[in-house]
Motif scaffolding. Structure first.
Motif, PDB file in Angstrom:
ATOM      1  N   UNK A  77       0.799  -1.221   0.000  1.00 53.28           N
ATOM      2  CA  UNK A  77       0.000   0.000   0.000  1.00 53.28           C
ATOM      3  C   UNK A  77       0.835   1.275   0.000  1.00 53.28           C
ATOM      4  N   UNK A  78       1.944   1.279   0.690  1.00 54.81           N
ATOM      5  CA  UNK A  78       2.819   2.455   0.762  1.00 54.81           C
ATOM      6  C   UNK A  78       4.230   2.056   0.342  1.00 54.81           C
ATOM      7  N   UNK A  79       4.931   2.916  -0.364  1.00 53.25           N
ATOM      8  CA  UNK A  79       6.316   2.596  -0.720  1.00 53.25           C
ATOM      9  C   UNK A  79       7.190   2.506   0.536  1.00 53.25           C
ATOM     10  N   UNK A  80       8.004   1.472   0.596  1.00 53.73           N
ATOM     11  CA  UNK A  80       8.883   1.288   1.753  1.00 53.73           C
ATOM     12  C   UNK A  80       9.828   2.471   1.924  1.00 53.73           C
ATOM     13  N   UNK A  81      10.295   3.035   0.824  1.00 53.88           N
ATOM     14  CA  UNK A  81      11.202   4.188   0.914  1.00 53.88           C
ATOM     15  C   UNK A  81      10.517   5.368   1.607  1.00 53.88           C
ATOM     16  N   UNK A  82       9.243   5.574   1.325  1.00 58.96           N
ATOM     17  CA  UNK A  82       8.500   6.659   1.968  1.00 58.96           C
ATOM     18  C   UNK A  82       8.324   6.386   3.462  1.00 58.96           C
ATOM     19  N   UNK A  83       8.030   5.147   3.810  1.00 65.31           N
ATOM     20  CA  UNK A  83       7.885   4.778   5.223  1.00 65.31           C
ATOM     21  C   UNK A  83       9.206   4.992   5.958  1.00 65.31           C
ATOM     22  N   UNK A  84      10.306   4.534   5.358  1.00 64.27           N
ATOM     23  CA  UNK A  84      11.623   4.695   6.000  1.00 64.27           C
ATOM     24  C   UNK A  84      11.979   6.174   6.148  1.00 64.27           C
ATOM     25  N   UNK A  85      11.648   6.982   5.160  1.00 58.79           N
ATOM     26  CA  UNK A  85      11.917   8.419   5.259  1.00 58.79           C
ATOM     27  C   UNK A  85      11.082   9.043   6.374  1.00 58.79           C
ATOM     28  N   UNK A  86       9.830   8.641   6.465  1.00 61.84           N
ATOM     29  CA  UNK A  86       8.948   9.173   7.510  1.00 61.84           C
ATOM     30  C   UNK A  86       9.453   8.792   8.903  1.00 61.84           C
ATOM     31  N   UNK A  87       9.992   7.585   9.034  1.00 62.12           N
ATOM     32  CA  UNK A  87      10.485   7.101  10.325  1.00 62.12           C
ATOM     33  C   UNK A  87      11.950   7.462  10.586  1.00 62.12           C
ATOM     34  N   UNK A  88      12.598   8.121   9.624  1.00 62.72           N
ATOM     35  CA  UNK A  88      14.025   8.446   9.725  1.00 62.72           C
ATOM     36  C   UNK A  88      14.888   7.204   9.929  1.00 62.72           C
ATOM     37  N   UNK A  89      14.589   6.144   9.186  1.00 63.52           N
ATOM     38  CA  UNK A  89      15.377   4.914   9.242  1.00 63.52           C
ATOM     39  C   UNK A  89      16.383   4.940   8.101  1.00 63.52           C
ATOM     40  N   UNK A  90      17.653   4.823   8.438  1.00 64.29           N
ATOM     41  CA  UNK A  90      18.710   4.868   7.433  1.00 64.29           C
ATOM     42  C   UNK A  90      19.214   3.492   7.027  1.00 64.29           C
ATOM     43  N   UNK A  91      18.643   2.444   7.609  1.00 64.86           N
ATOM     44  CA  UNK A  91      19.106   1.095   7.293  1.00 64.86           C
ATOM     45  C   UNK A  91      17.940   0.249   6.793  1.00 64.86           C
ATOM     46  N   UNK A  92      18.194  -1.032   6.594  1.00 65.21           N
ATOM     47  CA  UNK A  92      17.180  -1.925   6.032  1.00 65.21           C
ATOM     48  C   UNK A  92      16.535  -2.821   7.080  1.00 65.21           C
ATOM     49  N   UNK A  93      16.450  -2.373   8.305  1.00 65.69           N
ATOM     50  CA  UNK A  93      15.883  -3.234   9.354  1.00 65.69           C
ATOM     51  C   UNK A  93      14.357  -3.318   9.247  1.00 65.69           C
ATOM     52  N   UNK A  94      13.830  -4.403   9.733  1.00 65.59           N
ATOM     53  CA  UNK A  94      12.396  -4.645   9.888  1.00 65.59           C
ATOM     54  C   UNK A  94      11.556  -4.515   8.614  1.00 65.59           C
ATOM     55  N   UNK A  95      11.976  -5.036   7.473  1.00 63.08           N
ATOM     56  CA  UNK A  95      11.167  -4.862   6.266  1.00 63.08           C
ATOM     57  C   UNK A  95       9.794  -5.539   6.352  1.00 63.08           C
ATOM     58  N   UNK A  96       9.740  -6.741   6.947  1.00 59.32           N
ATOM     59  CA  UNK A  96       8.459  -7.434   7.058  1.00 59.32           C
ATOM     60  C   UNK A  96       7.513  -6.693   7.994  1.00 59.32           C
ATOM     61  N   UNK A  97       8.052  -6.161   9.082  1.00 59.95           N
ATOM     62  CA  UNK A  97       7.232  -5.432  10.047  1.00 59.95           C
ATOM     63  C   UNK A  97       6.686  -4.144   9.440  1.00 59.95           C
ATOM     64  N   UNK A  98       7.526  -3.420   8.710  1.00 59.94           N
ATOM     65  CA  UNK A  98       7.072  -2.191   8.067  1.00 59.94           C
ATOM     66  C   UNK A  98       6.001  -2.474   7.022  1.00 59.94           C
ATOM     67  N   UNK A  99       6.177  -3.553   6.266  1.00 55.29           N
ATOM     68  CA  UNK A  99       5.174  -3.941   5.276  1.00 55.29           C
ATOM     69  C   UNK A  99       3.861  -4.300   5.958  1.00 55.29           C
ATOM     70  N   UNK A 100       3.958  -5.043   7.055  1.00 52.74           N
ATOM     71  CA  UNK A 100       2.755  -5.411   7.799  1.00 52.74           C
ATOM     72  C   UNK A 100       2.036  -4.170   8.326  1.00 52.74           C
TER      73      UNK A 100
END
Length: 100
Positions: free
Chosen positions: A2-25
């Protein structure tokens, strides 16, 4: 998704690739909540829906439990709040069906 992962990571200020399944969920849950609340399909073109979903994702990511030791009060967007839009509401008089 539903939302691009890059946008979610930018919103959360995450600079790494942690928790991809959790963010998708969390993104999927947020999109479903927004759709249930509005009665409209979630679309990534609607800025209001996207911002609402990002706020929900951020809240769920930062506060993963319903309550914390610091505060015994239920956090917003808990299970009750997430399921509330899915409930059928009766807001007025509904006549009984006529007997045939």
């Amino acid at each position: 998704m539903s939302l691009p992962t890059a946008l979610i990571r930018a919103h959360l200020n995450l600079d790494d690739d942690r928790d991809p399944e959790l963010l998708t969920h969390y993104a999927n849950v947020a999109a479903m909540w927004v759709a249930a609340y509005t009665g409209q399909p979630f679309t990534a073109d609607n800025a209001l829906m996207v911002q609402s979903a990002l706020l929900l994702v951020a809240h769920q990511y930062e506060s993963r439990e319903g309550v914390t030791f610091a505060s015994p009060h239920q956090l917003p967007f808990g299970v009750h709040d997430l399921l509330s839009p899915l409930k059928e509401r009766v807001t007025g008089y509904r006549p009984e069906p006529e007997a045939a």
